[in-house]
Design an enzyme around this catalytic site. Structure first.
Site, mmCIF file in Angstrom:
data_model
loop_
_atom_site.group_PDB
_atom_site.id
_atom_site.type_symbol
_atom_site.label_atom_id
_atom_site.label_comp_id
_atom_site.label_asym_id
_atom_site.label_seq_id
_atom_site.Cartn_x
_atom_site.Cartn_y
_atom_site.Cartn_z
ATOM 1 N N SER A 130 -3.543 -0.209 10.838
ATOM 2 C CA SER A 130 -4.404 0.792 10.215
ATOM 3 C C SER A 130 -5.781 0.681 10.842
ATOM 4 O O SER A 130 -6.150 -0.375 11.365
ATOM 5 C CB SER A 130 -4.502 0.533 8.707
ATOM 6 O OG SER A 130 -5.543 1.294 8.113
ATOM 7 N N TYR A 142 -6.195 -4.545 1.100
ATOM 8 C CA TYR A 142 -5.525 -3.797 2.164
ATOM 9 C C TYR A 142 -6.124 -4.137 3.522
ATOM 10 O O TYR A 142 -5.405 -4.408 4.489
ATOM 11 C CB TYR A 142 -5.657 -2.306 1.884
ATOM 12 C CG TYR A 142 -4.987 -1.414 2.898
ATOM 13 C CD1 TYR A 142 -3.602 -1.297 2.942
ATOM 14 C CD2 TYR A 142 -5.741 -0.668 3.800
ATOM 15 C CE1 TYR A 142 -2.979 -0.464 3.857
ATOM 16 C CE2 TYR A 142 -5.129 0.168 4.724
ATOM 17 C CZ TYR A 142 -3.753 0.263 4.744
ATOM 18 O OH TYR A 142 -3.144 1.083 5.662
#
Length: 259
Positions: A130, A142
């Site tokens: 990501s 995350y």
């Protein structure tokens, strides 16, 4: 430069995690179009997916045993499954931090551990990261998990390279999926403002890169990290500064003065 051959993954067995919908489903479909025998897996399987909880070592062991019996070899693994948690630094609980890491880091680790022994030279692993792995993105669980995945990918590329197995990472930006749809509208708008191409991406703009990295055309690429983000991470966070100083804004457009 040679022209890519049609069905360039013909005869290859490829496992894709998190393939029931969204980006994983697009990757699985693109791989199948190129001739791969795709083993699509998901924790919430549908008719086209095998059940797989990526955090379960037993699940991975069962999948590896089945693959060994059914195909003998595995030529590709796409560690696509992932979850997010948008709590900030002061609010995230250890239990949520651990849960996100279990899916986003331990899951790929277990996949590599169990499937790499089935991989012949020339095989390829693609980890889906990501842009959070390239920035100080605010959802701390995350972000930390995706940075950890970068480290896992680098280590795996080094360890598996002598066996002829490649490991690369793709870093999607704001891609239109169920995960991003659950975010606040302001999150989407802010991402678009910071993206030089001025729009969000689609799953069909990520999948071709995954296909390429699994194909023999990427035979000398390993340990690479490739953003698919419309330029979001290219400007290092200063796009807003550039936008503020465009022609017509105060202090811009003047003839530079000598120092």
């Amino acid at each position: 430069m040679s022209t890519p051959s049609p069905r360039r993954l013909l005869g290859k067995v490829v496992v894709v995690t998190g393939a029931a919908r969204g980006q994983g489903a697009a990757e699985a479909a693109a791989l199948a179009r190129e001739g791969a025998r795709v083993i699509a897996t998901d924790v919430h399987p549908d008719g086209d997916c095998r059940p797989l909880d990526v955090t379960s070592e037993d699940d991975w062991a069962r999948l590896a045993a089945w693959l060994r019996e059914a195909y003998g070899q595995v030529h590709g693994l796409v560690n696509n499954a992932g979850v997010t948690w948008r709590a900030r630094l002061g609010d995230v609980r250890p239990v949520d931090f651990d849960r996100v890491h279990a899916v986003n880091v331990t899951g790929p680790l277990l996949g590599i551990q169990h499937l790499a022994p089935l991989m012949p030279p020339g095989s390829s692993i693609v980890n889906v990261g990501s842009t959070a792995a390239l920035t100080g993105h605010y959802p701390v669980a995350y972000t930390a998990s995706k940075w950890a995945l970068r480290g896992l990918s680098k280590s795996a590329a080094t360890e598996l390279g002598p066996r002829g197995i490649r490991v690369n990472t793709v870093h999607p930006g704001f891609i239109e999926t169920d995960m991003t749809a659950s975010a606040a509208p302001a999150f989407r708008e802010a991402n678009v403002r910071e993206t030089p191409l001025g729009r969000t991406g689609t799953v069909d703009e990520v999948a071709p890169l995954v296909v390429f990295l699994l194909s023999d055309e990427a035979s000398f690429i390993t340990g690479a990290e490739i953003p698919v983000d419309g330029g979001l991470t290219a400007h290092g966070g200063v796009k807003s500064v550039s936008d503020a100083l465009r022609p017509g804004e105060s202090g811009h457009g003047r003839t530079p003065r000598p120092h």
